[in-house]
Design an enzyme around this catalytic site. Structure first.
Site, mmCIF file in Angstrom:
data_model
loop_
_atom_site.group_PDB
_atom_site.id
_atom_site.type_symbol
_atom_site.label_atom_id
_atom_site.label_comp_id
_atom_site.label_asym_id
_atom_site.label_seq_id
_atom_site.Cartn_x
_atom_site.Cartn_y
_atom_site.Cartn_z
ATOM 1 N N LYS A 199 -17.018 6.791 5.039
ATOM 2 C CA LYS A 199 -16.277 5.906 5.031
ATOM 3 C C LYS A 199 -16.319 5.313 4.171
ATOM 4 O O LYS A 199 -16.859 4.240 3.931
ATOM 5 C CB LYS A 199 -15.279 5.050 6.083
ATOM 6 C CG LYS A 199 -14.436 4.367 6.261
ATOM 7 C CD LYS A 199 -14.285 3.338 6.697
ATOM 8 C CE LYS A 199 -14.955 2.290 6.402
ATOM 9 N NZ LYS A 199 -14.318 1.101 4.639
ATOM 10 N N GLU A 258 -28.547 -0.553 6.362
ATOM 11 C CA GLU A 258 -29.348 -1.060 5.088
ATOM 12 C C GLU A 258 -28.545 -2.804 4.815
ATOM 13 O O GLU A 258 -27.506 -2.452 4.260
ATOM 14 C CB GLU A 258 -29.303 -0.333 4.418
ATOM 15 C CG GLU A 258 -30.447 0.970 4.159
ATOM 16 C CD GLU A 258 -31.904 -0.055 3.941
ATOM 17 O OE1 GLU A 258 -31.980 -0.410 3.338
ATOM 18 O OE2 GLU A 258 -32.450 1.152 4.747
ATOM 19 N N CYS A 283 -28.030 -4.850 -3.860
ATOM 20 C CA CYS A 283 -28.781 -5.764 -2.928
ATOM 21 C C CYS A 283 -30.051 -6.451 -3.023
ATOM 22 O O CYS A 283 -30.386 -7.615 -2.486
ATOM 23 C CB CYS A 283 -28.314 -4.566 -1.528
ATOM 24 S SG CYS A 283 -29.595 -3.283 -2.123
ATOM 25 N N GLU A 326 -26.793 -15.163 0.553
ATOM 26 C CA GLU A 326 -26.575 -13.574 -0.665
ATOM 27 C C GLU A 326 -25.886 -14.541 -1.885
ATOM 28 O O GLU A 326 -24.286 -14.284 -0.380
ATOM 29 C CB GLU A 326 -26.123 -12.378 0.093
ATOM 30 C CG GLU A 326 -26.446 -11.461 -0.786
ATOM 31 C CD GLU A 326 -26.177 -10.190 -0.467
ATOM 32 O OE1 GLU A 326 -25.505 -9.774 0.442
ATOM 33 O OE2 GLU A 326 -27.398 -9.218 -0.488
#
Ligand code: NAD
Length: 490
Positions: free
Chosen positions: A177, A252, A286, A384
């Site tokens: 997905k 992750e 990331c 983040e």
């Protein structure tokens, strides 16, 4: 302009969603619709998982000669390269990445990953315990089953390849997905895989939202393992979903990468490395180096040189090969970044750079932004941002630099810049992160696993031993050599 498959790819067949609903995929740089793509719901997820289940349980894939499986992966790598220009333009149009990046990294990296994992299937082996008195025991590795792979939008094709290459090399079937924002290159990948001969049901790609298709997929009892890349808050939901049926999980997640610059580092390399580290892909990475830790003696000089160089970056039309920076992937994400910047200002960080942005209909061209005098407690130093925002902090000595680097809930990556090799390794060992790049050596490679400490993840992405560990089941076969009959002692 490339043409895109706009349906779901299930069991080797293109089909509309069961509900008939579609989702408008938009170019964030222009606001124009690129495609209307079928939107999967739980019924479509059922079909996809059932197809993957059948292909795994009854099909040839998991039992195929490993060399043949490897050849299919290799052919897919070649088909990706043959379609490089279309795939690159697709991700450029879909998420606003500069074409120089999608041509220079995203698509070549995806091809390299399939090529690299093409060599894995016939190398997967087990163990033999041959030293037992009356027993020979084999530990064998087998494909694990149906894998649910869920990925974000920041590297649409590359993220799909990072998941699919090891999953397929290990003989599993997969339901992928992609992000609802960026499904086009994943659907193209499914088409290329079918063209090179992957059997039906081995690769299924469903486009849908996270809360509907994603949630149904990870809860599905036909799934053996969830592999997820995305935000840690969503990762926590994967852990909840995995409880149903005790599925395996690999996560992750996000990061807040510190870059420590020691005074003996080669400054020209540092400046380039720091700038690409945070502004490449407009910080939607990331491992983006969002926290810059500078020794107090160098602060003014280094900051001035960084800001001067950032001012010279070219930001504009992502399809223009001259542009180094494009736009953020969606207006919603742009709002999130804007709010983070406002909050940093309110909390007392000093904004030393934020540029003029090119005028665009969706207002997605967020400019590179640099904050000085950031302190550890500020939100911009802790959360983040996933955008082009650099936070500059100063330290007095090595011990303080290490403490500041470790002062984060994340532990994905850290950068160390120094000419002193002993110091580099000493500091690397003290930092609690899964990946430490010394003097800019942090490139993604198929054979080097990606690990995450703390909120940054569980398990390992890529690597070969690690891929086998993540995507194969182990089984012990215990063979008795006893000549006497066994049973209760008389
Ligand atoms: P996200 O978590 O919002 O979404 C990621 C994917 O999960 C999407 O496909 C989404 O549809 C799906 N999803 C959302 N809710 C779901 C649910 N309840 N059930 C199942 N699926 C669901 O992340 P994002 O904003 O798309 O991506 C940005 C994040 O990804 C950042 O935190 C970034 O650091 C992280 N990331 C990590 C790595 C890595 O290797 N560690 C690589 C790339 C991106």
């Amino acid at each position: 302009m490339p043409t895109w498959p706009c349906q779901l790819f299930i069991d080797g067949v293109w089909s509309d969603s069961h509900s008939g609903r579609t989702w408008s995929v938009t170019n964030p740089a222009t606001g124009k619709e690129l495609a209307n793509v079928a939107l999967a719901d739980a019924m479509d997820v059922d079909r996809a998982v059932e197809a993957a289940r059948r292909a795994f349980d009854e099909g040839e894939w998991a039992r195929m000669d490993p060399l043949k499986r490897g050849r299919l992966l290799f052919r897919l790598a070649e088909r990706i390269r043959e379609n490089m220009a279309d795939l690159a333009m697709t991700d450029t149009l879909n998420v606003g990445k500069p074409i120089r990046d999608t041509m220079g990294f995203d698509v070549p990296c995806a091809a390299d990953l399939f090529e690299s994992y093409a060599g894995l299937p016939d190398k997967i082996s087990g163990k033999c315990f041959g030293n037992l008195a009356d027993n020979v025991t084999l530990q064998i590795r087998e494909p694990m089953g149906v894998i649910a792979a869920i990925v974000p939008w920041n590297f649409p094709l590359t993220n799909a390849a990072i998941k699919l290459a090891p999953i397929l090399a290990c003989g599993n079937t997969v339901v992928l997905k992609p992000s609802e924002v960026s499904p086009l290159s994943a659907l193209m990948l499914a088409k290329l895989a079918a063209e090179v001969g992957f059997p039906p049901g081995v690769i299924n790609v469903i486009h849908g939202t996270g809360h509907e298709a994603g949630a149904a997929l990870v809860k599905h009892p036909g799934v053996d393992k969830i592999t997820f890349t995305g935000r840690h808050q969503t990762g926590a939901r994967m852990l909840e979903a995995a409880q149903v049926g005790m599925k395996g999980v690999m996560l992750e997640l996000g990061g807040k990468t510190p870059s420590i610059v020691f005074p003996d580092a080669p400054l020209d390399n540092v400046i380039n490395g720091v700038i690409t580290g945070i502004f490449y892909n407009l910080g939607q990475v990331c491992v983006a180096g969002s926290r810059l830790l500078i020794h107090e003696s160098q602060h003014d000089d280094l900051l001035e040189r960084i800001v001067a160089k950032v001012r010279s970056l070219r930001q504009g039309d992502p399809t223009d090969p001259d542009m180094q920076l494009g736009c953020l992937a969606t207006p919603a994400h742009c709002d999130t970044v804007r709010k983070c910047v406002q909050q940093a200002e309110q909390e007392g960080a000093r904004c030393v750079l934020t540029g003029n942005r090119p005028v665009d209909p969706l207002d997605c061209f967020y400019p590179p932004t640099v904050f000085d005098q950031v302190t550890a407690g500020m939100t911009v130093a802790r959360e983040e941002v996933f955008g082009p925002v650099l936070s500059v902090m100063t330290y007095r000595d090595e011990a303080e630099a290490v403490r500041m680097a470790n002062d984060s809930e994340f532990g994905l990556m850290a950068n160390i810049w120094t000419s002193d090799g002993t110091r580099a390794l000493r500091v690397a060992r003290q930092i609690r992160a899964g990946r430490i790049a010394i003097n800019g050596g942090g490139a993604l490679r198929a054979n080097v696993p990606v690990f995450g400490y703390k909120l940054s993840g569980i398990g390992a992405e890529l690597g070969f031993d690690e891929a086998v560990h993540e995507y194969c089941s182990s089984k012990a076969i215990l063979y008795s050599l006893a000549t006497e009959k066994s049973g209760w002692p008389e």
